[in-house]
Scaffold this motif. Structure first.
Motif, PDB file in Angstrom:
ATOM      1  N   GLY A 371       0.816  -1.210   0.000  1.00  6.75           N
ATOM      2  CA  GLY A 371       0.000   0.000   0.000  1.00  6.75           C
ATOM      3  C   GLY A 371       0.845   1.253   0.000  1.00  6.75           C
ATOM      4  N   TYR A 372       1.887   1.266   0.833  1.00  3.53           N
ATOM      5  CA  TYR A 372       2.784   2.413   0.860  1.00  3.53           C
ATOM      6  C   TYR A 372       3.568   2.542  -0.448  1.00  3.53           C
ATOM      7  CZ  TYR A 372       2.183   3.910   5.707  1.00  3.53           C
ATOM      8  OH  TYR A 372       1.683   4.436   6.868  1.00  3.53           O
ATOM      9  N   CYS A 373       3.910   1.405  -1.051  1.00  6.20           N
ATOM     10  CA  CYS A 373       4.643   1.437  -2.315  1.00  6.20           C
ATOM     11  C   CYS A 373       3.811   2.081  -3.414  1.00  6.20           C
ATOM     12  CB  CYS A 373       5.056   0.029  -2.710  1.00  6.20           C
ATOM     13  SG  CYS A 373       6.207  -0.042  -4.101  1.00  6.20           S
ATOM     14  N   PHE A 374       2.504   1.770  -3.455  1.00  2.00           N
ATOM     15  CA  PHE A 374       1.623   2.429  -4.409  1.00  2.00           C
ATOM     16  C   PHE A 374       1.602   3.942  -4.172  1.00  2.00           C
ATOM     17  CE2 PHE A 374      -0.723  -1.792  -4.746  1.00  2.00           C
ATOM     18  CZ  PHE A 374      -0.293  -2.042  -6.029  1.00  2.00           C
ATOM     19  N   CYS A 375       1.570   4.322  -2.894  1.00  3.64           N
ATOM     20  CA  CYS A 375       1.540   5.745  -2.548  1.00  3.64           C
ATOM     21  C   CYS A 375       2.804   6.464  -2.994  1.00  3.64           C
ATOM     22  CB  CYS A 375       1.382   5.920  -1.040  1.00  3.64           C
ATOM     23  SG  CYS A 375      -0.201   5.364  -0.364  1.00  3.64           S
ATOM     24  N   SER A 376       3.923   5.745  -3.025  1.00  2.00           N
ATOM     25  CA  SER A 376       5.202   6.395  -3.317  1.00  2.00           C
ATOM     26  C   SER A 376       5.236   7.001  -4.712  1.00  2.00           C
ATOM     27  CB  SER A 376       6.337   5.380  -3.161  1.00  2.00           C
ATOM     28  OG  SER A 376       6.284   4.379  -4.175  1.00  2.00           O
ATOM     29  N   LEU A 377       4.512   6.407  -5.647  1.00  2.00           N
ATOM     30  CA  LEU A 377       4.505   6.944  -7.020  1.00  2.00           C
ATOM     31  C   LEU A 377       3.881   8.335  -7.055  1.00  2.00           C
ATOM     32  CD1 LEU A 377       3.435   3.703  -8.917  1.00  2.00           C
ATOM     33  CD2 LEU A 377       5.745   4.625  -8.612  1.00  2.00           C
ATOM     34  N   ALA A 378       2.799   8.504  -6.308  1.00  2.00           N
ATOM     35  CA  ALA A 378       2.179   9.817  -6.235  1.00  2.00           C
ATOM     36  C   ALA A 378       3.052  10.793  -5.452  1.00  2.00           C
ATOM     37  CB  ALA A 378       0.800   9.708  -5.594  1.00  2.00           C
ATOM     38  N   MET A 379       3.754  10.287  -4.416  1.00  2.00           N
ATOM     39  CA  MET A 379       4.662  11.134  -3.660  1.00  2.00           C
ATOM     40  C   MET A 379       5.778  11.679  -4.548  1.00  2.00           C
ATOM     41  SD  MET A 379       3.888  11.579  -0.513  1.00  2.00           S
ATOM     42  CE  MET A 379       2.885  10.936   0.808  1.00  2.00           C
ATOM     43  N   LEU A 380       6.239  10.849  -5.477  1.00  2.01           N
ATOM     44  CA  LEU A 380       7.334  11.240  -6.352  1.00  2.01           C
ATOM     45  C   LEU A 380       6.920  12.335  -7.319  1.00  2.01           C
ATOM     46  CD1 LEU A 380      10.236  10.707  -7.358  1.00  2.01           C
ATOM     47  CD2 LEU A 380       9.274   8.998  -8.909  1.00  2.01           C
ATOM     48  N   THR A 381       5.694  12.258  -7.809  1.00  7.19           N
ATOM     49  CA  THR A 381       5.270  13.182  -8.871  1.00  7.19           C
ATOM     50  C   THR A 381       4.378  14.314  -8.388  1.00  7.19           C
ATOM     51  OG1 THR A 381       3.375  11.731  -9.359  1.00  7.19           O
ATOM     52  CG2 THR A 381       5.413  11.352 -10.589  1.00  7.19           C
ATOM     53  N   GLY A 382       3.756  14.175  -7.200  1.00  6.49           N
ATOM     54  CA  GLY A 382       2.763  15.147  -6.765  1.00  6.49           C
ATOM     55  C   GLY A 382       3.283  16.561  -6.628  1.00  6.49           C
ATOM     56  N   THR A 383       4.386  16.727  -5.888  1.00  6.22           N
ATOM     57  CA  THR A 383       4.915  18.064  -5.656  1.00  6.22           C
ATOM     58  C   THR A 383       5.445  18.711  -6.931  1.00  6.22           C
ATOM     59  OG1 THR A 383       5.514  17.395  -3.423  1.00  6.22           O
ATOM     60  CG2 THR A 383       6.509  19.409  -4.256  1.00  6.22           C
ATOM     61  N   PRO A 384       6.269  18.024  -7.755  1.00  8.72           N
ATOM     62  CA  PRO A 384       6.725  18.659  -8.997  1.00  8.72           C
ATOM     63  C   PRO A 384       5.583  19.027  -9.944  1.00  8.72           C
ATOM     64  CG  PRO A 384       8.115  16.784  -8.473  1.00  8.72           C
ATOM     65  CD  PRO A 384       6.945  16.734  -7.529  1.00  8.72           C
ATOM     66  N   ILE A 385       4.540  18.179 -10.025  1.00 10.00           N
ATOM     67  CA  ILE A 385       3.407  18.518 -10.881  1.00 10.00           C
ATOM     68  C   ILE A 385       2.707  19.768 -10.359  1.00 10.00           C
ATOM     69  CG2 ILE A 385       1.090  17.779 -11.597  1.00 10.00           C
ATOM     70  CD1 ILE A 385       2.158  14.946 -11.801  1.00 10.00           C
TER      71      ILE A 385
END
Length: 430
Positions: A371-385
């Motif tokens: 579950g946390y691994c799925f979240c990490s993808l959004a964590m990686l792209t959320g702020t730069p987007i």
């Protein structure tokens, strides 16, 4: 009343292994079955000294791992003033840190289920403090040094600690599991208050960047030493159970089964808006999240985890659009309080919800880790987007709309997962 731990059964069986051939076959099989009994048949104390010490250890890990990551706004302001790079490029450092904090949940969860929690806690603690010291030696104008030490190194070290600190609570708590995990994650709120204030004061009041980071590193080292001393598992790991079983064919949690669990997948398709652009109010946001990380979790122990998580997701998404009305300092403070409370509750409800979907104790770590691994993808792209949508003209409408829509879409996925789980269990309390 606390029953005899399952680990004692494991030790007893191991001592008898040399003479097992002299015992009747039925007795040896009975001993194995006793150790291999499912969690529901094992007396989990829901209290006691060791249980509360594990809560303390988990709280300290959450304080250090999440707290230091939440202080990135202080670092970002310092790097911008030092001329490191643009704000958009610098935000990738924080995004990478959060990405590895969550992405490492997958290997950390698997290692925990296999019984290697002691190794990953010790290694993660040493690696985290080592990378903090390397950050103190880094040149703030050298972008690659900051990426390696803070974005990647500190992120990996923190990620190795978080999932074991949460998963270990399931060995000591069942009826109050959600509340306890919320208490553990409240450490992130306290860390998110203390680290930014401390670092901001040290950076700007004569101590400087290098010794400011070192001071934070020494404090982190002390807290993690205590955490390593008090965190203890209670149930036999999957590796220990297979060893005791000998040649018996034990069912093992299969990744394919987890990834084809439809409600679990729908539950995992969600993540949230980053808080880096609210750094002036981050202390208020983290303070209000203390309530959000405890009260909803206590309620969920009575009404069900998904029944609590789904409304929190909807309210968190809707609150993002309230930012359009937050045009004065007072309005922003009110928004920070509300958003901190509900988003904090949403974050704290994720681990117990993922754990509640486990079919056996051997799956708890890997379920939370995935579950946390799925979240990490959004964590990686959320702020730069969000930073790219904000643009040099500070057009706040675009990132607000983007973040709100993504959050509400995630809330719809969680709602659908709740429906599927309710149908599977034949109960409304899910």
């Amino acid at each position: 009343m606390q029953g005899k731990p399952a680990v004692e059964g494991l030790e007893t069986l191991t001592k008898r292994s040399s003479s097992m051939t002299e015992q009747p076959r039925s007795e040896s099989v009975a001993e194995v079955d006793k150790v291999l009994a499912p969690t529901q048949e094992i007396d989990i104390p829901d209290g006691g000294l060791q249980a509360w010490l594990s809560v303390l250890g988990g709280w300290l890990v959450s304080f250090c791992a999440f707290g230091f990551a939440s202080s990135f706004g202080v670092f970002e302001a310092y790097y911008v003033n030092a001329g490191t790079s643009s704000s958009s490029n610098i935000s990738w450092i924080g995004s990478l840190q959060f990405f590895f904090l969550f992405a490492m949940g997958l290997p950390a969860g698997k290692l925990f289920d296999e019984g290697y929690y002691r190794f990953e806690l010790a290694f993660g603690s040493l690696f985290l403090v080592f990378c903090m010291m390397m950050l103190s030696l880094a040149d703030p104008t050298k972008y690659y040094q900051l990426i390696l030490s803070q974005g990647i190194g500190i992120g990996i070290g923190s990620g190795l600690l978080l999932v074991p600190a949460l998963s270990i609570q399931s060995h000591h708590w069942r009826r109050k599991r959600s509340l306890v995990m919320g208490i553990v994650l409240s450490g992130a709120s306290f860390g998110g208050i203390l680290y930014p204030i401390m670092l901001n004061q040290l950076f700007n009041n004569g101590v400087g960047f290098a010794w400011g980071v070192r001071a934070a590193g020494f404090m982190t080292l002390g807290f993690l030493v205590v955490a390593n001393c008090v965190l203890r598992t209670r149930l036999p790991s999957a590796r220990e159970r297979r060893k005791v079983a000998g040649g018996r064919d034990l069912p093992k949690p299969r990744i394919r089964d987890i990834l084809t669990d439809t409600p679990y997948l729908w539950m995992s398709v969600d993540r949230q808006y980053t808080d880096f652009y609210l750094q002036l109010w981050i202390a208020i946001l983290n303070a209000s999240s203390i309530i959000g990380r405890t009260v909803p979790n206590a309620i969920s122990d009575r009404i069900g985890t998904l029944n609590t998580l789904a409304p929190l997701a909807v309210i968190t998404g809707a609150l993002v659009f309230v930012m359009f009305a937050a045009t004065t300092p007072g309005a922003v403070i009110v928004f920070a309080i509300l958003y901190g409370a509900f988003s904090g509750g949403f974050i704290a409800m994720l681990p117990p919800t993922l754990a509640s979907m486990s079919r056996s104790p051997d799956e708890i770590g890997i379920r939370i880790g995935f579950g946390y691994c799925f979240c990490s993808l959004a964590m990686l792209t959320g702020t730069p987007i969000s930073g790219a949508l904000l643009g040099p003209q500070d057009d706040w409408a675009k990132p607000i709309i983007f973040s709100g829509i993504v959050l509400l879409a995630g809330a719809a996925c969680i709602g659908y997962a709740r429906v599927l789980v309710a149908r599977r269990k034949g109960s409304r309390r899910v």
